[in-house]
Write a protein that holds these residues in place. Sequence first.
Motif, PDB file in Angstrom:
ATOM      1  N   GLU A   1      33.832  38.899  41.957  1.00 27.52           N
ATOM      2  CA  GLU A   1      32.594  38.120  42.115  1.00 27.52           C
ATOM      3  C   GLU A   1      31.782  38.671  43.259  1.00 27.52           C
ATOM      4  O   GLU A   1      32.267  39.440  44.092  1.00 27.52           O
ATOM      5  CB  GLU A   1      32.940  36.662  42.395  1.00 27.52           C
ATOM      6  CG  GLU A   1      33.810  36.500  43.656  1.00 27.52           C
ATOM      7  CD  GLU A   1      33.830  35.092  44.191  1.00 27.52           C
ATOM      8  OE1 GLU A   1      34.260  34.208  43.437  1.00 27.52           O
ATOM      9  OE2 GLU A   1      33.415  34.882  45.351  1.00 27.52           O
TER      10      GLU A   1
ATOM     11  N   LYS B   1      29.759  35.870  38.759  1.00 26.06           N
ATOM     12  CA  LYS B   1      31.078  36.332  38.305  1.00 26.06           C
ATOM     13  C   LYS B   1      30.954  37.003  36.944  1.00 26.06           C
ATOM     14  O   LYS B   1      29.980  36.799  36.216  1.00 26.06           O
ATOM     15  CB  LYS B   1      32.037  35.134  38.171  1.00 26.06           C
ATOM     16  CG  LYS B   1      32.463  34.518  39.484  1.00 26.06           C
ATOM     17  CD  LYS B   1      33.629  33.560  39.312  1.00 26.06           C
ATOM     18  CE  LYS B   1      33.277  32.307  38.506  1.00 26.06           C
ATOM     19  NZ  LYS B   1      32.358  31.391  39.217  1.00 26.06           N
TER      20      LYS B   1
ATOM     21  N   VAL C   1      27.187  32.107  43.595  1.00 26.42           N
ATOM     22  CA  VAL C   1      28.176  33.133  43.302  1.00 26.42           C
ATOM     23  C   VAL C   1      27.930  33.673  41.892  1.00 26.42           C
ATOM     24  O   VAL C   1      27.546  32.918  40.996  1.00 26.42           O
ATOM     25  CB  VAL C   1      29.614  32.549  43.381  1.00 26.42           C
ATOM     26  CG1 VAL C   1      30.647  33.622  43.059  1.00 26.42           C
ATOM     27  CG2 VAL C   1      29.878  31.962  44.758  1.00 26.42           C
TER      28      VAL C   1
ATOM     29  N   ASP D   1      29.756  35.412  33.413  1.00 28.73           N
ATOM     30  CA  ASP D   1      28.716  34.385  33.614  1.00 28.73           C
ATOM     31  C   ASP D   1      27.545  34.661  32.684  1.00 28.73           C
ATOM     32  O   ASP D   1      27.188  35.823  32.460  1.00 28.73           O
ATOM     33  CB  ASP D   1      28.173  34.447  35.057  1.00 28.73           C
ATOM     34  CG  ASP D   1      29.058  33.698  36.037  1.00 28.73           C
ATOM     35  OD1 ASP D   1      30.021  33.057  35.562  1.00 28.73           O
ATOM     36  OD2 ASP D   1      28.790  33.792  37.252  1.00 28.73           O
TER      37      ASP D   1
END
Lengths: 599, 385
Positions: free
Chosen positions: A252, A221, A219, A224
């Motif tokens: 996300e 986001k 994932v 990040d």
Amino acid sequence: MTDLDHIRNFSIVAHIDHGKSTLADRLIQSTNTVSAREMKEQLLDAMDIERERGITIKANTVRIEYIADNGELYILNLIDTPGHVDFAYEVSRSMHAVEGSLLVVDSTQGVEAQTLANVYQAIDADHEIIPVLNKIDLPASEPQRVKEQIEDVIGIDASDALLVSAKSGLGIHETLEAICKRLPAPTGDRNAPLKAMLVDSWYDSYLGVVVLVRIMDGVMKKNDRVKFMRNGTVHQIDKIGVFRPAMQDVAELGPGEIGFITASIKQVRDTKVGDTITTEKKGTDKALPGFKPSIPVVFCGLFPVDSAEFEDLRDAIEKLALNDASFSYEMETSAALGFGFRCGFLGLLHLEVIRDRLEREYDIELITTAPSVVYHIYMKDGTMQELHNPADMPDLTYVDHIEEPRIKATIMVPDEYLGDVLKLCQDRRGIQLELTYAGTRPLVVYDLPLNEVVFDFYDRLKSVTKGYASFDYQLIGYREDNLVKMQVLVNDEPVDALSMMVHRDRAEMRGRAMCEKLKELIPRHMFKIPIQAAIGGKVIARETLSALRKDVTAKCYGGDATRKRKLLDKQKAGKKKMRQFGKVDIPQEAFISALKMDS
Amino acid sequence: MSEDWRQGGFGLYVHWPFCAAKCPYCDFNSHVARTIDHAAWRNAYAHELERSAAETPGRVLNAIFFGGGTPSLMEPEAVAAVIEAAGRYWTLANDLEVTLEANPGSVEAGRFAAYRDAGVNRVSMGIQALNDRDLARLGRIHSVAEARAAFDIARNCFDRVSFDLIYARQDQTLADWQAELTEALSMAIDHISLYQLTIEQGTAFGDRYNAGKLRGLPHDDLAADMYDATQDICGAHGMSRYEVSNHSRPGSESRHNLIYWHYGDYIGIGPGAHGRLTVGGNRYATEAPRNPQAWLDAVRKASGESERTALSGIEQAQEFLMMGLRLVEGVDPERFAALAGYPLPAKAVSELQDLGMLNVGKTNISVTDQGFNVLNAVLGALLAD
């Protein structure tokens, strides 16, 4: 986030004018992705040049939300890819970011050469392919024949091809259903370390570099810290979102999803298409295989008409290069044209697009020199030099042999023009590889030297077939041939910007054509001007432009002084568009027009 | 240092904008009007003369030229009024030349004596061709016979008579022109103007030409041959070229036109007339509204001048050279340098000399026979930057 079962990622493969952009527009419109107010033709083609020419240059993406007949919501991500051979590389990488393709074929025309090239890329990328027969509402539509042709030529099952009229909206619902039912869902593991493919990147004047990503695992986001694996650089994600087709932020992106990130990246060159993006900490150590880089195959010089605009040209080229890593440039000096740039392009269309953008978006008038390909010059000492510019040809006494790039050209043409096409290919030093029939239409495959194609092959092909031929090519490697540098001398002075590499057997013909053309293009001067083509010191063609005999204003009295002076100013402005060679003024259009041959 | 214009003299140009019919090749400011208020025109000219004179006190006037249009449609009284006013405002040169352009028709010829009495001492007649078919093609309303008759009347009234011919016409051969020119020279008195037909944009011929309907015009080589033949024939008849298109016996040059080519000062009055005027140390280019009624209205309000532009030294130098090199006598390069602030470019001069286009002396530069054919290119090279 959306579960994988309800995501479908796809692209559309089509020949130019077969209705790809219209179909994309309909899919976007019928799912209310864009309000009627915001709807405009060819939504995904953002650049003026794309809209005007009806072509797609950069890959564009849109996320469509669709409630299927089974009542479930699907996320459909469409990557619209360029159709033209010059941008085949963009196509190939986009294909690897999706699992399926719609193969759109105009049911009044049938399969074309470009369709073939792109559909093979889709097959290479293991796509599930749904054939779509478009323009089914037209009287000339022949769905049955085109289905057979698809099966014969491409070798995929077309029995359940969709019958569509993107223009009228017929079959759009069925297409959306087919995307959900027939295309595979992406795979991926939400809990695995982040693995995202860098599909594309471009420069946005507000946001900096925008990166198009496809999440494979994990994932991504906002905030990040992510690592671009190829060179290990780390960036913090400032913005994450999807295209609808306008940018829309999301929290996300999960596996199977396609979206964008921005991360304070300054240059497109800092991002490598095909690179793998992972998290800085606990990231994956298995990078995606990546793509081979695109390499320029056609080179030409770009010079400002007004030499005072050189710095403006440099700025403009640098800005364009920020957004287009596939085009290369280096400074070049020409005795004739002054300072400019030697630029490398993926092909002729790419060249034209870049030149148009420089002229239009940056308002710089340009002189474009003869396009040239990259020759491999093998020296007697065993080394090899790449020759991008005929003016740089080394002394022949040190040259062992010269190799030139060859292409495999696929041409589809109606039967009645076949003879003309074969003759054209033969004239251009082509070697016939195949002559088969795609349904009722001949399909010709030729091995051709690229240098015979870059000048005006496409124009000639269009003219001998009245526009009915379709043409596509790929580079197949280098081969030795009897190549020489032909120089052009105007009034006994060599004009470097007009020198070119030609095959020895074609040199006389090219030289003659060139001299005749220049004779038409150069205005008469007060003296006669010899125009010669030469190989080494040997003149192979010659024309003489006779001296100007009459150019005098018959009447000039008191009222004419102002008019005459303004005329002179106009003449001077006109002269600015010429380049001086010794005593001869050569108009800028001569540098391009002289290379086009009439027969 | 004396002002530059003095080396060219001072003239007065009066533009009469009306014609009985518009010729298809003509791009001059000419109009066809149903009625003309002659009194209004006479008053307007008087007003403009007064205004101009106030700016140029104490000058000697060398020449007056009535051009058009067709000034032979002017009432002789109006012509007389202009000449009379000029005599009041300026000192008239002893050899004052007063030229009137005339149509070679019978009506005009009837007024020649009255023009002479008004003070006109030279007429310039627009004969244009010596065969009726070509006159018709050129849109002329007179015949050759009428022209000859008018010409005979003119030469009885005036000592100095010039006439114009147009050549390089549709379907004209070199031999045709040689014969016609020889015939013309047998009529000529002291001056003749020989113009190659030029297709101007905005004329009927221009439109026909653009539409591809004006056929039979000579190509450049034939036009050049015709020009060369013109010089040979005129030279043999003692009527050498003194300007690109003008020929005369020695001393019979048009003094008014020489003011243009010597880059003197000239007042231009009337619709569309241009002037060059040195006032307060500046040289101005003046212009007037082209439309006759607009000009009359402007005069009534204040001034018939619509524009006045100060010319820079370089612009003056360019005009000086463009005008001066039209003359066989050539120009003094020092005068160019004094106006421009820099000399003529030596490289261009020597290249043109090498090409046989220029005769270069210490105090004089002139165009050769070969150079005359391509004068525009010669000027372009000399004034390239």
